[in-house]
Design a protein around this motif. Sequence first.
Motif, PDB file in Angstrom:
ATOM      1  N   UNK A  65       0.825  -1.205   0.000  1.00 41.21           N
ATOM      2  CA  UNK A  65       0.000   0.000   0.000  1.00 41.21           C
ATOM      3  C   UNK A  65       0.859   1.255   0.000  1.00 41.21           C
ATOM      4  N   UNK A  66       0.275   2.357  -0.477  1.00 44.03           N
ATOM      5  CA  UNK A  66       0.981   3.631  -0.480  1.00 44.03           C
ATOM      6  C   UNK A  66       0.756   4.439   0.794  1.00 44.03           C
ATOM      7  N   UNK A  67       0.076   3.857   1.781  1.00 52.37           N
ATOM      8  CA  UNK A  67      -0.084   4.559   3.059  1.00 52.37           C
ATOM      9  C   UNK A  67      -0.505   3.598   4.157  1.00 52.37           C
ATOM     10  N   UNK A  68      -0.125   3.885   5.402  1.00 44.68           N
ATOM     11  CA  UNK A  68      -0.582   3.070   6.534  1.00 44.68           C
ATOM     12  C   UNK A  68      -2.099   3.081   6.683  1.00 44.68           C
ATOM     13  N   UNK A  69      -2.746   4.183   6.301  1.00 47.42           N
ATOM     14  CA  UNK A  69      -4.206   4.287   6.469  1.00 47.42           C
ATOM     15  C   UNK A  69      -4.926   3.250   5.624  1.00 47.42           C
ATOM     16  N   UNK A  70      -4.510   3.076   4.366  1.00 46.28           N
ATOM     17  CA  UNK A  70      -5.161   2.076   3.527  1.00 46.28           C
ATOM     18  C   UNK A  70      -4.769   0.669   3.949  1.00 46.28           C
ATOM     19  N   UNK A  71      -3.553   0.478   4.428  1.00 44.91           N
ATOM     20  CA  UNK A  71      -3.170  -0.832   4.952  1.00 44.91           C
ATOM     21  C   UNK A  71      -4.018  -1.180   6.171  1.00 44.91           C
ATOM     22  N   UNK A  72      -4.378  -0.164   6.965  1.00 43.65           N
ATOM     23  CA  UNK A  72      -5.190  -0.398   8.166  1.00 43.65           C
ATOM     24  C   UNK A  72      -6.559  -0.980   7.820  1.00 43.65           C
ATOM     25  N   UNK A  73      -7.063  -0.686   6.632  1.00 40.30           N
ATOM     26  CA  UNK A  73      -8.319  -1.293   6.194  1.00 40.30           C
ATOM     27  C   UNK A  73      -8.179  -2.808   6.134  1.00 40.30           C
ATOM     28  N   UNK A  74      -7.031  -3.266   5.672  1.00 41.42           N
ATOM     29  CA  UNK A  74      -6.766  -4.700   5.541  1.00 41.42           C
ATOM     30  C   UNK A  74      -6.460  -5.337   6.891  1.00 41.42           C
ATOM     31  N   UNK A  75      -5.613  -4.700   7.673  1.00 41.30           N
ATOM     32  CA  UNK A  75      -5.281  -5.267   8.985  1.00 41.30           C
ATOM     33  C   UNK A  75      -6.484  -5.237   9.917  1.00 41.30           C
ATOM     34  N   UNK A  76      -7.290  -4.181   9.816  1.00 43.82           N
ATOM     35  CA  UNK A  76      -8.477  -4.079  10.659  1.00 43.82           C
ATOM     36  C   UNK A  76      -9.498  -5.158  10.372  1.00 43.82           C
ATOM     37  N   UNK A  77      -9.482  -5.664   9.142  1.00 40.84           N
ATOM     38  CA  UNK A  77     -10.396  -6.732   8.762  1.00 40.84           C
ATOM     39  C   UNK A  77      -9.802  -8.111   9.046  1.00 40.84           C
ATOM     40  N   UNK A  78      -8.596  -8.128   9.630  1.00 42.86           N
ATOM     41  CA  UNK A  78      -7.943  -9.394   9.926  1.00 42.86           C
ATOM     42  C   UNK A  78      -7.417 -10.115   8.702  1.00 42.86           C
ATOM     43  N   UNK A  79      -7.166  -9.373   7.619  1.00 47.10           N
ATOM     44  CA  UNK A  79      -6.756 -10.003   6.364  1.00 47.10           C
ATOM     45  C   UNK A  79      -5.249 -10.098   6.180  1.00 47.10           C
ATOM     46  N   UNK A  80      -4.464  -9.483   7.076  1.00 44.45           N
ATOM     47  CA  UNK A  80      -3.002  -9.556   6.972  1.00 44.45           C
ATOM     48  C   UNK A  80      -2.485 -10.755   7.758  1.00 44.45           C
ATOM     49  N   UNK A  81      -1.433 -11.371   7.241  1.00 47.88           N
ATOM     50  CA  UNK A  81      -0.868 -12.555   7.901  1.00 47.88           C
ATOM     51  C   UNK A  81      -0.033 -12.194   9.116  1.00 47.88           C
ATOM     52  N   UNK A  82       0.390 -10.959   9.218  1.00 45.59           N
ATOM     53  CA  UNK A  82       1.211 -10.521  10.343  1.00 45.59           C
ATOM     54  C   UNK A  82       1.235  -9.012  10.387  1.00 45.59           C
TER      55      UNK A  82
END
Length: 276
Positions: free
Chosen positions: A109-126
Amino acid sequence: MTRSVRRTHRIRRTARVTGAGAAALLALSACSSSPGTDPGSAGASPSSPAEVSGQVTVFAAASLKESFTTLGETFEKRHPGTEVTFSFAGSDTLAASITSGAPADVFASASPATMATVTGAGAAAGTPATFVRNQLEIATLPGNPEGISSLRDLTRSGLKVVLCDDTVPCGAAARKALDASGVELAPASYEQDVKAALTKVELKEADAAVVYRTDVKAAGDKVAGVDFPESAKAVNDYPITLLKDAPHTAAGRAFVELVTSAEGQRVLTGAGFRTP
């Protein structure tokens, strides 16, 4: 307000992200692995290069297109028989697609904010790792015929200026820089990713656009770049992660390892990105 067509790129074939919340892409099958560290899977044991085969699907911010394409080619040469598929688009679109179930192995991602959408949904492996940073520039027509030297110059009557939409990282960064400068700007259009904004200038459909300096560099002599001091207040961190439901976990891990390796960093800094 216009919306650009989102683009995707594949080393050998092409897949398309159809929009925010798209539920699926073409299903791909493979398995692979590679040595190195994996910010998306802490504690995982690296595997030998001989075990890497098949396909890996990478969702990446549009501004990573040139450097990630190069790294994809490197990956395929290093591991004969592998194939890397990229979907390049606005980070918000990619994050929405991932959380809606689109199959992918890696998200950059080009920003932590958009990555947070993925991590907040539990979609990141770590825990995602920041692998580069990027800064804004003003892209103008070749030779900068309008003599643009600051954000305030973009408010001149008759100038056609485009920005990325506020929902994507380049647009959010531009908004932050404009706020820091106290400039009120009414753009001719808002574009869905940074490449679409830059293309408007390349095609002479706009006099200027606020984009990343890496995109100005990639455009070569098609545009001119103008630095402005407020860009220092709007630097974007780029995080990367292996995805929890990755169809091809080992191959995704291997690609993340390449991106975060010294070799990957040389490619990225050569494209104009900054180290974390």
